[in-house]
Design a protein around this motif. Structure first.
Motif, PDB file in Angstrom:
ATOM      1  N   GLU A  66       1.074  -1.241  -0.219  1.00 10.57           N
ATOM      2  CA  GLU A  66      -0.192  -0.391   0.053  1.00 10.57           C
ATOM      3  C   GLU A  66       1.062   1.470  -0.200  1.00 10.57           C
ATOM      4  N   PHE A  67       1.079   2.702  -1.033  1.00 12.84           N
ATOM      5  CA  PHE A  67       1.104   3.323  -0.820  1.00 12.84           C
ATOM      6  C   PHE A  67       0.017   4.953  -1.593  1.00 12.84           C
ATOM      7  N   THR A  68       0.812   5.273  -1.666  1.00 14.83           N
ATOM      8  CA  THR A  68       0.343   6.764  -2.614  1.00 14.83           C
ATOM      9  C   THR A  68       0.532   6.674  -4.020  1.00 14.83           C
ATOM     10  N   ALA A  69      -0.008   6.073  -4.477  1.00 19.68           N
ATOM     11  CA  ALA A  69       0.056   6.194  -6.238  1.00 19.68           C
ATOM     12  C   ALA A  69      -0.191   7.288  -6.582  1.00 19.68           C
ATOM     13  N   PRO A  70       0.298   8.069  -7.412  1.00 19.89           N
ATOM     14  CA  PRO A  70       2.184   7.542  -8.498  1.00 19.89           C
ATOM     15  C   PRO A  70       3.088   7.788  -7.356  1.00 19.89           C
ATOM     16  N   LEU A  99       8.144 -13.922  -4.561  1.00 24.05           N
ATOM     17  CA  LEU A  99       7.604 -12.717  -5.464  1.00 24.05           C
ATOM     18  C   LEU A  99       6.314 -11.887  -5.906  1.00 24.05           C
ATOM     19  N   ALA A 100       5.906 -10.318  -5.678  1.00 21.65           N
ATOM     20  CA  ALA A 100       5.048  -9.739  -5.871  1.00 21.65           C
ATOM     21  C   ALA A 100       5.213  -8.586  -6.782  1.00 21.65           C
ATOM     22  N   VAL A 101       5.027  -8.218  -7.817  1.00 21.29           N
ATOM     23  CA  VAL A 101       5.181  -6.896  -8.812  1.00 21.29           C
ATOM     24  C   VAL A 101       3.590  -6.357  -8.324  1.00 21.29           C
ATOM     25  N   PHE A 102       3.791  -4.572  -8.449  1.00 26.91           N
ATOM     26  CA  PHE A 102       3.517  -3.515  -8.270  1.00 26.91           C
ATOM     27  C   PHE A 102       3.736  -2.908  -8.770  1.00 26.91           C
ATOM     28  N   ASP A 103       2.718  -1.811  -9.624  1.00 29.46           N
ATOM     29  CA  ASP A 103       2.635  -0.669 -10.847  1.00 29.46           C
ATOM     30  C   ASP A 103       3.088   0.683  -9.618  1.00 29.46           C
ATOM     31  N   ALA A 104       3.737   0.777  -9.327  1.00 32.26           N
ATOM     32  CA  ALA A 104       4.369   2.224  -8.962  1.00 32.26           C
ATOM     33  C   ALA A 104       3.432   3.126  -9.502  1.00 32.26           C
ATOM     34  N   THR A 105       2.744   3.363 -10.700  1.00 31.05           N
ATOM     35  CA  THR A 105       2.287   4.421 -10.647  1.00 31.05           C
ATOM     36  C   THR A 105       0.600   4.058 -10.556  1.00 31.05           C
ATOM     37  N   THR A 106      -0.132   2.960 -10.295  1.00 28.29           N
ATOM     38  CA  THR A 106      -1.601   2.717 -10.188  1.00 28.29           C
ATOM     39  C   THR A 106      -1.064   1.931  -8.604  1.00 28.29           C
ATOM     40  N   GLY A 107      -0.245   1.504  -8.608  1.00 34.31           N
ATOM     41  CA  GLY A 107      -0.593   0.446  -7.506  1.00 34.31           C
ATOM     42  C   GLY A 107      -1.348  -0.277  -7.730  1.00 34.31           C
ATOM     43  N   GLU A 108      -1.951  -1.303  -9.123  1.00 34.69           N
ATOM     44  CA  GLU A 108      -2.321  -2.938  -9.326  1.00 34.69           C
ATOM     45  C   GLU A 108      -0.792  -3.442  -8.627  1.00 34.69           C
ATOM     46  N   GLU A 109      -1.800  -4.277  -8.704  1.00 37.96           N
ATOM     47  CA  GLU A 109      -0.383  -6.116  -8.226  1.00 37.96           C
ATOM     48  C   GLU A 109      -0.082  -6.322  -9.951  1.00 37.96           C
ATOM     49  N   LEU A 110       1.015  -5.654 -10.784  1.00 39.52           N
ATOM     50  CA  LEU A 110       1.619  -7.265 -11.847  1.00 39.52           C
ATOM     51  C   LEU A 110       1.085  -8.460 -12.129  1.00 39.52           C
ATOM     52  N   VAL A 148      11.612   0.602  -7.426  1.00 42.45           N
ATOM     53  CA  VAL A 148      12.574  -0.234  -8.677  1.00 42.45           C
ATOM     54  C   VAL A 148      12.313   0.941  -9.616  1.00 42.45           C
ATOM     55  N   PRO A 149      13.262   1.836  -9.668  1.00 37.39           N
ATOM     56  CA  PRO A 149      12.891   3.437 -10.841  1.00 37.39           C
ATOM     57  C   PRO A 149      12.268   2.164 -12.387  1.00 37.39           C
ATOM     58  N   ALA A 150      12.128   3.261 -13.156  1.00 37.24           N
ATOM     59  CA  ALA A 150      11.623   2.828 -14.991  1.00 37.24           C
ATOM     60  C   ALA A 150      12.787   2.304 -15.172  1.00 37.24           C
ATOM     61  N   SER A 151      12.763   1.317 -16.063  1.00 37.84           N
ATOM     62  CA  SER A 151      14.039   1.322 -16.854  1.00 37.84           C
ATOM     63  C   SER A 151      13.371   0.731 -18.448  1.00 37.84           C
ATOM     64  N   SER A 152      13.976   0.422 -19.454  1.00 38.95           N
ATOM     65  CA  SER A 152      13.749   0.301 -21.261  1.00 38.95           C
ATOM     66  C   SER A 152      12.621  -1.029 -21.254  1.00 38.95           C
ATOM     67  N   SER A 153      12.551  -1.764 -19.729  1.00 46.30           N
ATOM     68  CA  SER A 153      11.815  -2.926 -19.915  1.00 46.30           C
ATOM     69  C   SER A 153      10.247  -2.842 -19.499  1.00 46.30           C
ATOM     70  N   GLY A 154      10.009  -1.040 -18.874  1.00 43.60           N
ATOM     71  CA  GLY A 154       8.286  -1.191 -17.967  1.00 43.60           C
ATOM     72  C   GLY A 154       8.792   0.097 -16.886  1.00 43.60           C
ATOM     73  N   GLY A 155       7.545   0.829 -16.217  1.00 48.00           N
ATOM     74  CA  GLY A 155       7.863   1.628 -15.281  1.00 48.00           C
ATOM     75  C   GLY A 155       8.331   0.929 -14.260  1.00 48.00           C
ATOM     76  N   ALA A 156       8.179   2.792 -13.276  1.00 48.83           N
ATOM     77  CA  ALA A 156       8.754   2.243 -11.753  1.00 48.83           C
ATOM     78  C   ALA A 156       7.973   1.163 -11.210  1.00 48.83           C
ATOM     79  N   GLN A 157       8.842   0.421 -10.343  1.00 49.84           N
ATOM     80  CA  GLN A 157       7.879  -0.568  -9.239  1.00 49.84           C
ATOM     81  C   GLN A 157       8.018  -0.837  -8.776  1.00 49.84           C
ATOM     82  N   VAL A 158       7.162  -1.674  -7.587  1.00 54.64           N
ATOM     83  CA  VAL A 158       7.902  -1.856  -6.279  1.00 54.64           C
ATOM     84  C   VAL A 158       7.409  -3.909  -6.493  1.00 54.64           C
ATOM     85  N   TYR A 159       8.795  -4.125  -5.242  1.00 57.40           N
ATOM     86  CA  TYR A 159       8.862  -5.763  -5.544  1.00 57.40           C
ATOM     87  C   TYR A 159       8.455  -5.974  -4.121  1.00 57.40           C
TER      88      TYR A 159
END
Length: 313
Positions: A66-70, A99-110, A148-159
């Motif tokens: 849980e975090f305040t997105a983005p 491992l769980a990965v979340f979109d740092a922009t939307t908070g959605e679990e990826l 995790v900051p954005a990279s060439s493979s995608g946007g910023a994420q939370v692991y």
């Protein structure tokens, strides 16, 4: 051929993102065990962004972030949300994890994997290999959170990474002698093997029988070996790969294949023929932990070691 590089075997598809944020080389070889303090220094530092993330759920069972997105993530940040009381990771140890990965922009679990009864395929953690930045020298039972900051493979994420178990490098998939109910093999006049699987439960770990002992050089860790081999599923006895069928032996580094196959080669002499079985954890992972078609299968290989050469450099 089915013997693919280690990085493609020990990481399930869901865990490939672990390496996306790394700038170091991928773990294509088994590190040499040294002090765990080196791994402690490898871990990236904490920061205000990751410290503001709240995680919940039982370690190993579920994970919610849980975090305040983005989130504005400019640099890689890491914190240990829960300190486990198990063994500490040392350089070269194998780590089972979830491992769980979340979109740092939307908070959605990826995506997520490894929680419950199907841990992701264990991975060796070594200084300078990349995942050391994430795991550091954490202890079994720990929960690690990363921004995790954005990279060439995608946007910023939370692991969210749960460290489920830690096994010393020399103990992981260590070779044992086979029991009474082991596979058998017969060779045709042309030297082509036929493997027979008994009506018995699949063996645990890695079990190996030397059918013929050669008198050549000993295969060392990291050597480039040339072999003929055939692979069979314990579950139904079907052949899934065979260099004999292709009419051409295979050449690869011992550190570039699944752990069970590596264990079957290193320490053997050129000219030897071995019969080896490997449980899923020592092969392509447990069912549900990987998209590989051989995930969940106990595999049996008959291998003839033709030659070995030290790795370049």
């Amino acid at each position: 051929m089915r013997i693919r590089p280690l990085a493609a075997l020990t990481l399930a598809a869901v865990a490939a993102v672990l390496l996306a944020g790394c700038t170091s080389a991928s773990p294509s070889s088994t590190p040499t065990a040294t002090a765990g303090s080196d791994l402690c220094a490898s871990a990236v530092a904490a920061g205000d962004v990751v410290e503001g993330i709240t995680v919940s759920g039982e370690v190993g069972e579920s994970a919610t972030a849980e975090f305040t997105a983005p989130l504005e993530v400019s640099t890689l940040e890491r914190t240990v949300a829960i300190e486990g009381d198990g063994a500490q990771i040392a350089d070269g140890d194998y780590v089972s994890y979830a491992l769980a990965v979340f979109d740092a922009t939307t908070g959605e679990e990826l995506q997520s994997g490894g929680f419950g009864d199907a841990p992701l395929p264990a991975m060796p953690i070594g200084v300078g290999t990349g995942p050391d930045q994430f795991f550091g020298c954490a202890t079994a039972g720990s929960r690690i959170v990363l921004a995790v900051p954005a990279s060439s493979s995608g946007g910023a994420q939370v692991y969210v990474i749960d460290v489920l178990d830690v096994t010393a490098a020399d103990a992981w998939c260590a070779v044992t002698e086979p029991g009474d109910d082991f596979a058998s093999v017969e060779f045709s006049a042309d030297g082509v093997p036929t493997v027979t699987i008994p009506d018995a439960d699949a063996p645990e770990g890695v079990q190996l029988e030397v059918l013929t002992e050669g008198d050549g050089d000993v295969v060392e860790e990291g050597d480039n070996v040339t072999v003929d081999y055939a692979g069979v599923k314990w579950s139904d006895g079907s052949v899934f790969d065979s260099s004999w069928d292709r009419g051409e032996p295979a050449t690869f580094a011992t550190t570039g294949v699944v752990t069970g196959f590596q264990r079957a080669l290193e320490g053997q002499k050129v000219g030897s023929t071995v019969l080896v079985s490997m449980a899923p954890a020592c092969g392509y992972g447990e069912a549900g932990s990987s998209e590989h078609e051989l995930a969940g299968e106990t595999l049996v290989f008959v291998v003839n070691i033709i030659s070995t050469e030290p790795a370049a450099g």
